[in-house]
Scaffold this active site. Structure first.
Site, PDB file in Angstrom:
ATOM      1  N   ARG A 161      -1.411   6.299 -10.248  1.00  0.00           N
ATOM      2  CA  ARG A 161      -1.740   6.851  -8.925  1.00  0.00           C
ATOM      3  C   ARG A 161      -2.568   8.123  -9.073  1.00  0.00           C
ATOM      4  NH1 ARG A 161       3.060   4.373  -6.085  1.00  0.00           N
ATOM      5  NH2 ARG A 161       2.587   2.253  -6.720  1.00  0.00           N
ATOM      6  N   GLU A 219      16.924  -3.268  -4.018  1.00  0.00           N
ATOM      7  CA  GLU A 219      15.501  -3.523  -3.729  1.00  0.00           C
ATOM      8  C   GLU A 219      14.928  -4.689  -4.520  1.00  0.00           C
ATOM      9  OE1 GLU A 219      12.708  -0.337  -4.562  1.00  0.00           O
ATOM     10  OE2 GLU A 219      11.053  -1.450  -3.688  1.00  0.00           O
ATOM     11  N   LYS A 234      16.437  -3.023   0.702  1.00  0.00           N
ATOM     12  CA  LYS A 234      15.016  -2.633   0.770  1.00  0.00           C
ATOM     13  C   LYS A 234      14.232  -3.812   0.244  1.00  0.00           C
ATOM     14  CE  LYS A 234      11.664   0.604  -1.182  1.00  0.00           C
ATOM     15  NZ  LYS A 234      11.377   2.006  -1.480  1.00  0.00           N
ATOM     16  N   SER A 262       6.224  -0.923   1.468  1.00  0.00           N
ATOM     17  CA  SER A 262       4.888  -1.216   2.001  1.00  0.00           C
ATOM     18  C   SER A 262       4.061  -2.056   1.045  1.00  0.00           C
ATOM     19  CB  SER A 262       4.151   0.081   2.347  1.00  0.00           C
ATOM     20  OG  SER A 262       4.055   0.934   1.225  1.00  0.00           O
ATOM     21  N   GLY A 263       4.450  -2.098  -0.246  1.00  0.00           N
ATOM     22  CA  GLY A 263       3.747  -2.943  -1.213  1.00  0.00           C
ATOM     23  C   GLY A 263       2.270  -2.643  -1.251  1.00  0.00           C
ATOM     24  N   ARG A 318       3.640   3.899  -1.029  1.00  0.00           N
ATOM     25  CA  ARG A 318       2.192   3.933  -0.802  1.00  0.00           C
ATOM     26  C   ARG A 318       1.836   4.115   0.668  1.00  0.00           C
ATOM     27  NH1 ARG A 318       1.241  -1.176  -4.547  1.00  0.00           N
ATOM     28  NH2 ARG A 318       3.496  -1.169  -4.317  1.00  0.00           N
TER      29      ARG A 318
HETATM   30  C1  5MM Z   1       7.238   4.632  -6.009  1.00  0.00           C
HETATM   31  O1  5MM Z   1       7.416   3.399  -6.617  1.00  0.00           O
HETATM   32  C2  5MM Z   1       8.796   3.074  -6.790  1.00  0.00           C
HETATM   33  C3  5MM Z   1       9.170   3.026  -8.230  1.00  0.00           C
HETATM   34  O2  5MM Z   1       8.308   2.207  -8.920  1.00  0.00           O
HETATM   35  P1  5MM Z   1       8.173   2.276 -10.527  1.00  0.00           P
HETATM   36  O3  5MM Z   1       9.500   2.090 -11.129  1.00  0.00           O
HETATM   37  O4  5MM Z   1       7.227   1.136 -10.812  1.00  0.00           O
HETATM   38  O5  5MM Z   1       7.557   3.575 -10.859  1.00  0.00           O
HETATM   39  C4  5MM Z   1       9.062   1.763  -6.030  1.00  0.00           C
HETATM   40  O6  5MM Z   1      10.326   1.262  -6.244  1.00  0.00           O
HETATM   41  C5  5MM Z   1       8.887   2.038  -4.580  1.00  0.00           C
HETATM   42  O7  5MM Z   1       9.963   2.847  -4.140  1.00  0.00           O
HETATM   43  C6  5MM Z   1       8.878   0.774  -3.765  1.00  0.00           C
HETATM   44  O8  5MM Z   1       8.163  -0.253  -4.393  1.00  0.00           O
HETATM   45  C7  5MM Z   1       8.259   1.036  -2.423  1.00  0.00           C
HETATM   46  O9  5MM Z   1       6.966   1.533  -2.617  1.00  0.00           O
HETATM   47  P2  5MM Z   1       5.757   0.881  -1.813  1.00  0.00           P
HETATM   48  O10 5MM Z   1       4.563   1.550  -2.431  1.00  0.00           O
HETATM   49  O11 5MM Z   1       5.842  -0.589  -2.081  1.00  0.00           O
HETATM   50  O12 5MM Z   1       5.994   1.236  -0.364  1.00  0.00           O
END
Ligand code: 5MM
Length: 337
Positions: free
Chosen positions: A33, A178, A220, A262-263, A295
Site C-alpha cells: 500500500r 472473517e 466479517k 470492501s475487498g 481499503r
Molecule cells: C488491512 O488488511 C487486513 C489484514 O490483511 P493482511 O493480513 O493481508 O495484512 C484485512 O484483514 C482487512 O481487515 C480486511 O480484508 C478488510 O479490508 P478491505 O480492504 O477488504 O476492506
C-alpha cells in the site's frame, strides 16, 4: 469478562450508524500500500500513518471500533500519547488482528490456510492487558473455476475458526470471524455466490460444533460480487439481493451483526452496495449490516497523507471522516452518491 459483557461489546461494535475501521495491515500488506503511494515501509512511516488515522477529530461519531495490527497496540503519537488512550477518549473500541497470516496448504497448490491458533490464549492475555476488547482472524479463499477453493481447504480454515472463536471468548475478547472470498479472477457473480455459501455454511457448522456463543461474535465477510476481471456488470440491486440471499441461508439469527469488508471494490461501489442492502432488507433481517472496511475507508486518505506536510495531514483526516460519514449513512440506507 463475562459472556454478557462480550455480548454487549459485540452489539456496540455493529450498532448503527457506526461501523469498524480495519487498519490492521500486516507489514507485508502495508508495504504494497505504501509503495503504491511512493512511501518506504519503515516502522516510523507505519506509526505516523496510523497516528494520522487514529487522531482524526470526531472519528468516534461514525466508527465504533478499530482493528489494529499488533505492533500498533503499544504505539504512541509523536507527542507521546498512547494510541489506545486516544481511541478510548473517542469512545472507540480497540481490537487486534490475532491471526499470523496465511501459508500454503500441503497437497493443495495455490490454496492457503490461516495460521495463529497455536499459543493464541497466551497472546490474548497480552492484548487484553494492552486494552484490546475484540479480535479478528481472517481466512482467504480464491475462486478458480469449479476447482478451487477445495472442500478440504474450506474445511481446514473453518476448523481454525472453530478453534479461534472459543479461545477468544474464553480469554475475554469478542471474536470477529472473517472468511473472505477474494475478488481476484474472472469468475461470475453466481460463482461467488456458490463459494460464499459453501464457505459460510462450513464456518458456521464448525462454530456450532465448538459451542460458540453466537451473540458474542461478529461475522466479517465479502459482499457477493463477480471477479475483478469479469466483463459482466450487475446493478447494486442484484448484488444486494444475492448477498442477502446467501447470508439468510447460512448465518444464525443470534449473530448481532455482519460487517462487510470492501475487498477490491471501489469506495463508491462498496458504500452503495451496503446502502442498498440496508434500504431494501434491513427491516426483515435479524442482524445489523455494517462495515469493517480497510481499503474502502483508507485508500484516499493515504494518497493525500503520502504527499506530506501539515495541510495534507489535515486534509487526509478530513477525507477519512468524509468516507466514514458516507459509509455510516449507508448503514441506515441514507447514503446518496
Ligand atoms: C488491512 O488488511 C487486513 C489484514 O490483511 P493482511 O493480513 O493481508 O495484512 C484485512 O484483514 C482487512 O481487515 C480486511 O480484508 C478488510 O479490508 P478491505 O480492504 O477488504 O476492506
Amino acid at each position: 469478562m463475562t459472556q454478557e459483557d462480550l455480548e454487549g461489546i459485540a452489539r456496540k461494535l455493529v450498532k448503527k450508524p457506526k461501523g469498524i475501521l480495519a487498519m490492521d495491515e500486516s507489514s507485508g500488506t502495508i508495504k504494497q500500500r505504501f509503495e503504491s503511494v511512493g512511501l518506504e515501509n519503515t516502522a516510523e512511516n507505519r506509526r505516523a500513518y496510523r497516528e494520522m488515522l487514529i487522531t482524526t477529530p470526531s472519528l468516534g461519531e461514525y466508527i465504533s471500533g478499530v482493528i489494529l495490527f499488533t505492533e500498533t497496540l503499544n504505539q504512541k503519537t509523536s507527542d507521546g500519547k498512547p494510541f489506545v488512550e486516544i481511541l478510548k477518549e473517542e469512545g472507540i473500541i480497540v481490537g487486534v488482528k490475532v491471526d499470523l497470516g496465511t501459508r500454503p496448504y500441503p497437497n493443495f497448490p495455490d490454496e492457503l490456510v490461516t495460521d495463529g491458533i497455536d499459543g493464541l490464549a497466551k497472546r490474548i492475555a497480552e492484548y487484553t492487558q494492552q486494552g484490546a476488547k475484540f479480535a479478528k482472524c481472517r481466512a482467504v479463499f480464491s475462486i478458480y473455476g469449479n476447482e478451487r477453493p477445495t472442500k478440504a481447504v474450506i474445511n481446514a480454515n473453518a476448523q481454525r475458526f472453530g478453534e479461534y472463536a472459543p479461545i477468544c471468548q474464553n480469554e475475554g475478547l469478542v471474536p470477529i470471524v472473517e472468511p473472505e472470498v477474494l475478488m481476484d479472477g474472472s469468475h461470475s457473480l453466481e460463482d461467488c455466490m456458490r463459494v460464499t455459501y459453501d464457505v459460510l455454511s462450513m464456518v458456521f457448522n464448525k462454530l456450532l460444533e465448538n459451542r460458540i456463543n453466537f451473540k458474542a461474535m461478529i461475522l466479517k465477510t465479502n459482499i457477493v460480487v463477480p471477479g475483478n476481471e469479469s466483463k459482466v456488470s450487475y446493478s447494486p440491486d442484484e448484488v444486494a439481493e444475492k448477498t442477502v440471499r446467501v447470508l439468510k441461508s447460512t448465518v444464525p439469527e443470534d449473530i448481532p451483526g455482519i460487517a462487510f469488508l470492501s475487498g477490491d471494490l471501489s469506495d463508491e461501489d462498496a458504500t452503495t452496495y451496503l446502502n442498498v442492502m440496508n434500504q431494501r432488507y434491513a427491516i426483515e433481517l435479524p442482524w445489523n449490516l455494517t462495515f469493517s472496511f480497510n481499503r474502502g475507508l483508507t485508500r484516499e486518505p493515504r494518497k493525500i497523507w503520502a504527499q506530506g506536510g501539515p495541510d495534507n495531514f489535515k486534509n487526509a483526516q478530513r477525507m477519512l471522516l468524509q468516507r466514514a460519514k458516507e459509509t455510516s449513512l449507508a448503514t441506515e440506507g441514507k447514503y446518496q452518491a
